[in-house]
Design a protein around this motif. Structure first.
Motif, PDB file in Angstrom:
ATOM      1  N   VAL A   6     -27.801  38.742  21.480  1.00 48.41           N
ATOM      2  CA  VAL A   6     -28.932  39.208  20.676  1.00 48.41           C
ATOM      3  C   VAL A   6     -30.221  39.075  21.480  1.00 48.41           C
ATOM      4  CG1 VAL A   6     -30.089  39.037  18.442  1.00 48.41           C
ATOM      5  CG2 VAL A   6     -27.686  38.381  18.653  1.00 48.41           C
ATOM      6  N   GLU A   7     -30.963  40.182  21.549  1.00 47.78           N
ATOM      7  CA  GLU A   7     -32.228  40.229  22.261  1.00 47.78           C
ATOM      8  C   GLU A   7     -33.384  40.360  21.278  1.00 47.78           C
ATOM      9  OE1 GLU A   7     -30.576  42.659  26.197  1.00 47.78           O
ATOM     10  OE2 GLU A   7     -31.772  43.683  24.665  1.00 47.78           O
ATOM     11  N   THR A  54     -26.607  34.134  20.878  1.00 50.59           N
ATOM     12  CA  THR A  54     -25.285  34.751  20.983  1.00 50.59           C
ATOM     13  C   THR A  54     -24.492  34.372  19.741  1.00 50.59           C
ATOM     14  OG1 THR A  54     -24.446  32.843  22.225  1.00 50.59           O
ATOM     15  CG2 THR A  54     -25.244  34.736  23.503  1.00 50.59           C
ATOM     16  N   ARG A  55     -23.606  35.234  19.357  1.00 51.21           N
ATOM     17  CA  ARG A  55     -22.742  35.005  18.202  1.00 51.21           C
ATOM     18  C   ARG A  55     -21.337  35.508  18.521  1.00 51.21           C
ATOM     19  NH1 ARG A  55     -24.666  34.582  12.741  1.00 51.21           N
ATOM     20  NH2 ARG A  55     -26.211  32.920  12.752  1.00 51.21           N
ATOM     21  N   GLY A  56     -20.329  34.830  17.969  1.00 57.29           N
ATOM     22  CA  GLY A  56     -18.963  35.317  18.061  1.00 57.29           C
ATOM     23  C   GLY A  56     -18.251  34.854  19.321  1.00 57.29           C
ATOM     24  N   PHE A  86     -32.101  35.017  10.412  1.00 58.52           N
ATOM     25  CA  PHE A  86     -32.272  36.388  10.904  1.00 58.52           C
ATOM     26  C   PHE A  86     -30.985  36.896  11.550  1.00 58.52           C
ATOM     27  CE2 PHE A  86     -33.425  39.306  14.373  1.00 58.52           C
ATOM     28  CZ  PHE A  86     -34.118  40.283  13.666  1.00 58.52           C
ATOM     29  N   LEU A  87     -30.317  36.040  12.318  1.00 59.07           N
ATOM     30  CA  LEU A  87     -29.082  36.448  12.989  1.00 59.07           C
ATOM     31  C   LEU A  87     -27.988  36.814  11.994  1.00 59.07           C
ATOM     32  CD1 LEU A  87     -28.869  33.880  15.919  1.00 59.07           C
ATOM     33  CD2 LEU A  87     -29.446  36.300  16.039  1.00 59.07           C
ATOM     34  N   ASP A  88     -27.917  36.098  10.875  1.00 63.11           N
ATOM     35  CA  ASP A  88     -26.932  36.453   9.855  1.00 63.11           C
ATOM     36  C   ASP A  88     -27.157  37.880   9.371  1.00 63.11           C
ATOM     37  OD1 ASP A  88     -25.791  33.964  10.028  1.00 63.11           O
ATOM     38  OD2 ASP A  88     -26.811  33.148   8.276  1.00 63.11           O
TER      39      ASP A  88
END
Length: 843
Positions: A173-174, A183-185, A386-388
């Protein structure tokens, strides 16, 4: 020859065993009987053993050919053999058993005499019950182990039976300026072929994980014994005994359960793999599936995750670091433990020297090279709300497998500021006003989400109060009532009377309990008069109000009841902020969004947001009147607490019954900021209305966001040791400079040869934080300056060109004081968001 019934009494009244002259008394007769019994038992044991051996052979052969279909029958047959053997042994132990007819004057046969020594051994064994017990104790675990090995073999899973979850992918994610911040996942990367594997990577992984990989046949007894010895002598698990082949089959074919059965199956499958695959293929398969920490599965994913490059481009020190991770990836992931990962890489380089993979000179050169990570050490905790939202939006826009990079709308500076102002205000006032939670959404007028705070602490609760919580809007909903009225011929100067009103069975009341009489709509909106809003909605019709809310983007259920005019419907902060953004933009609905672009492995983007998106234009005159009414709320109405000097601001307060919810959605020419304050359990606050904490949060954010955006200040980071650039530092005056190597009193106070200097904007901390600062400043010169005539007050100090107060606050070494300038407050907010220093201890 007369036969004698052993159970029949002798004519003289004695039993056959006691009759003199008829049988050899004592040792002679008993020895003969014992010898016969021992011979019978030995023959039965031998027969049972032969039967069991044949059945085990049949069972193993059948299992190898059919996967165990004959296991049950073989087990029954072996069980019958054991049953017969047990029965024979029991018969042999009963008195008189084994001699159905014995002649009184029969002399022992030679074979009987030859068996006497055996009979003596069997007798001695029976006379030593402890020895029998020991033999039984030894035989039981051996039998159980043999059964476990057999069961493990016949229940072997197929090779490659463990398949990753379908659709699993990782997000990089930028922020809006291209900085990677999260980062996710699970990262999968590309499956490598032999040509993509750097030689030093293969050498490194073999050296540290399995030195005899090229010579063993899947299981390495020598390595297993060495690991057992080192673990026993070291007092704990220091080394594993599994080969690379065993690790590969565990990753691809077995579960991670820690049982003896799994270890046995691991060994069987390793032997099978070694018989069907080459060593190079096994090594490549292992590197493609191993976990390297930080969500990276496979070597290519790890190389891209940590170093921003493919596996083929890895340098020797980078390869050594990755090879060192597989033993403890979660503990050694360089994004969270760079020092530990570097130490482990040095160990890998040393083992490569010991195995002659590289020379000592090459190892020294590799240790001297700088390893640079291409990803942030940790995802800032506050951005997780926010990332969710981004994860869900990215899946909707580009539902594809594989790792993707998402360019978002998030402004990291504004995000840090939003988290800081919410934390500071709620820490100061939340407890005494019985308000435990707050949320904030920041949008521009195009609908881009620039910042989001979904709650006080994501680690405590992942529930997003900005997007998921539905609460009554209160007077915040009057926007739709008044906008509908302005579109239907009413104006800001239209006069209605504030008086008792009854609409059906409903009688709306003002919060003050009083009535003000005739007033223009602009004033009624600014003062949030309930009776006027109810009359207005009744005249234009609730369905028309609902239609306006839908046009502006409200998707929640809106009941067609009179009380809707005063916000009885439950809505989210996100959709209300979006609706107010529509009024600012003049076109509805605003397309609220958090994603600019999504990229996968191919050069062509998976998604690219169009440059412009048109909506339905609001009537110009109605929009102008609505904006004027919103500004009146802040200028002299219920939202006076949101005023910002020198900036045009509009907005609307909202307060629900019994002070359960407090809202403020405000706007500047460039931003729309929505704020909610309340409690998760819907309990009442201590008279907190929308003009109280919510309006203050809006003001705290907006007045500093404007200056921050104008400066374009780079976000400080405690993790990267970047101080916030010093701002507003007074120029040095003659005689006002202090220079030297200071002693640390606390993190906000220094001593220069007896003169004490307090750092401007810093409330110092003692203890461990002060000791850390002392170590950092040891033998380093600090220069402090102050404006003319202010030598006795707090000073701004610099070290190596960096502002010392900014360094301390960005690292979480102290709190910012109330008189701290904006750049120092921003440094503290960043430390809060990154849980740095003292903020790691506080929640």
């Amino acid at each position: 020859m007369s036969s004698v019934d052993p159970e029949r009494p002798h004519p003289d009244g004695t039993s056959p065993q006691d009759a003199p002259g008829k049988f050899t008394s004592g040792k002679g007769a008993s020895a003969e009987n014992e010898a016969a019994q021992a011979r019978a038992a030995a023959r039965e044991a031998a027969a049972a053993a032969r039967t069991l051996g044949r059945q085990l052979g049949v069972l193993l052969g059948s299992a190898a050919r059919t996967g165990g279909r004959g296991a049950a029958g073989a087990a029954r047959a072996s069980g019958q053999a054991f049953t017969r053997l047990a029965g024979r042994l029991r018969s042999a132990r009963r008195p008189g058993a084994g001699t159905a007819a014995v002649s009184a004057d029969t002399t022992p046969a030679p074979s009987t005499a030859a068996a006497v020594p055996r009979a003596g051994w069997a007798g001695r064994l029976r006379r030593r019950p402890i020895l029998l017990a020991v033999l039984a104790l030894v035989a039981l675990p051996v039998t159980l182990l043999a059964g476990l090995v057999l069961y493990s073999f016949v229940t072997l899973p197929p090779l490659g039976g463990v398949v990753p979850e379908a659709g699993q992918r990782a997000l990089t994610v930028e922020a809006d300026d291209g900085r990677v911040f999260a980062t996710r996942g699970a990262f999968q990367g590309q499956k490598l072929v032999a040509a993509d594997l750097p030689p030093h990577m293969a050498q490194a992984i073999i050296a540290i994980e399995d030195r005899r990989f090229r010579s063993h046949w899947g299981v390495d007894p020598r390595g297993l014994l060495r690991a057992m010895w080192r673990n026993t002598s070291g007092g704990g698990v220091r080394e594993g005994g599994s080969t690379i082949t065993q690790q590969y089959v565990r990753l691809t074919s077995l579960t991670q359960e820690k049982t003896l059965r799994r270890k046995i199956q691991e060994a069987f499958l390793a032997l099978r793999v070694e018989a069907t695959m080459s060593k190079d293929d096994i090594l490549l398969g292992y590197l493609n599936t191993a976990y390297f920490g930080a969500g990276a599965y496979g070597l290519d994913a790890a190389a891209r995750r940590y170093f921003g490059k493919g596996a083929k481009a890895l340098t020797l020190p980078e390869a050594a670091m990755l090879a060192g991770l597989v033993r403890a990836p979660s503990q050694l992931a360089p994004t969270r433990n760079f020092g530990g990962a570097k130490e482990r890489a040095d160990v890998v380089l040393q083992t490569m020297v010991e195995t002659a993979a590289i020379t000592a000179a090459e190892a020294d050169k590799a240790r001297a090279q700088t390893i640079t990570l291409r990803t942030p050490p940790e995802t800032p905790p506050g951005t997780n709300y926010f990332l969710d939202m981004v994860s869900g939006e990215a899946k909707r826009l580009a539902d594809t497998t594989g790792d993707v990079t998402v360019r978002t709308t998030l402004n990291l500076d504004l995000q840090s500021l939003a988290e800081g102002v919410v934390a500071r205000r709620m820490d100061a006032e939340g407890a005494k006003k019985k308000a435990s939670q707050a949320a904030m959404v920041v949008m521009n007028k195009e609908g881009a989400v620039l910042a989001m705070v979904g709650g006080r602490d994501y680690e405590d609760s992942q529930f997003n109060r900005a997007t998921q919580a539905k609460r009554q809007a209160g007077s915040l909903f009057k926007l739709f009532v008044y906008l509908t009225a302005y579109e239907n011929g009413f104006s800001t100067e239209t006069v209605l009377v504030d008086r008792p009103v009854q609409i059906g069975d409903w009688e709306p009341q003002n919060s003050t309990g009083r009535f003000k009489g005739a007033m223009p709509l602009r004033s009624a909106f600014a003062q949030s008069v309930n009776t006027v809003a109810a009359q207005l909605a009744d005249e234009i019709g609730i369905p028309a109000v609902i239609a306006t809310a839908r046009r502006l983007g409200v998707a929640s259920d809106l009941p067609n009841v009179p009380s809707l005019a005063l916000g009885s419907a439950e809505v989210t902060l996100f959709e209300m902020t979006r609706a107010y953004a529509g009024v600012l933009a003049g076109a509805v609905p605003v397309d609220a969004h958090s994603v600019h672009a999504i990229r996968g492995g191919a050069p062509q983007p998976l998604y690219l947001r169009p440059e412009t998106r048109s909506g339905t234009a609001l009537p110009t005159e109605a929009r102008a009147m609505m904006l004027d009414s919103l500004q009146a709320v802040v200028d002299g109405g219920t939202g006076k607490g949101a005023r910002v000097s020198g900036m045009p601001v509009g907005g609307k307060t909202g307060t629900t019954q019994d002070y359960r919810d407090a809202w403020f959605v405000g706007m500047t020419p460039d931003l729309v900021v929505g704020v909610w304050v309340g409690n998760d359990d819907n309990s009442s606050m201590n008279r907190v209305g929308g003009g109280d904490i919510p309006a203050a949060l809006f003001r705290d954010f907006v007045q500093r966001a404007a200056a921050q955006m104008a400066r374009g200040r780079k976000r400080p980071s405690a993790a990267r040791a970047e101080p916030a650039p010093a701002r507003d530092v007074a120029p040095a005056a003659a005689g006002a400079a202090i220079r030297g190597v200071p002693e640390v009193v606390d993190t906000g106070t220094l001593a220069f040869r007896g003169r004490t200097v307090r750092l401007l904007g810093v409330d110092g901390e003692g203890g461990a934080l002060a000791r850390q600062l002392a170590r950092y400043l040891r033998r380093r010169e600090v220069a402090c300056t102050a404006a003319a005539g202010a030598e006795a007050g707090p000073l701004r100090c610099q070290i190596d060109g960096d502002d010392l107060a900014s360094l301390i606050l960005a690292a979480g070494g102290a709190r910012a004081s109330e008189d701290a300038p904006a750049d120092l407050l921003a440094a503290e907010e960043q430390a809060r968001s990154e849980r740095a220093g003292l903020w790691r201890r506080e929640r």
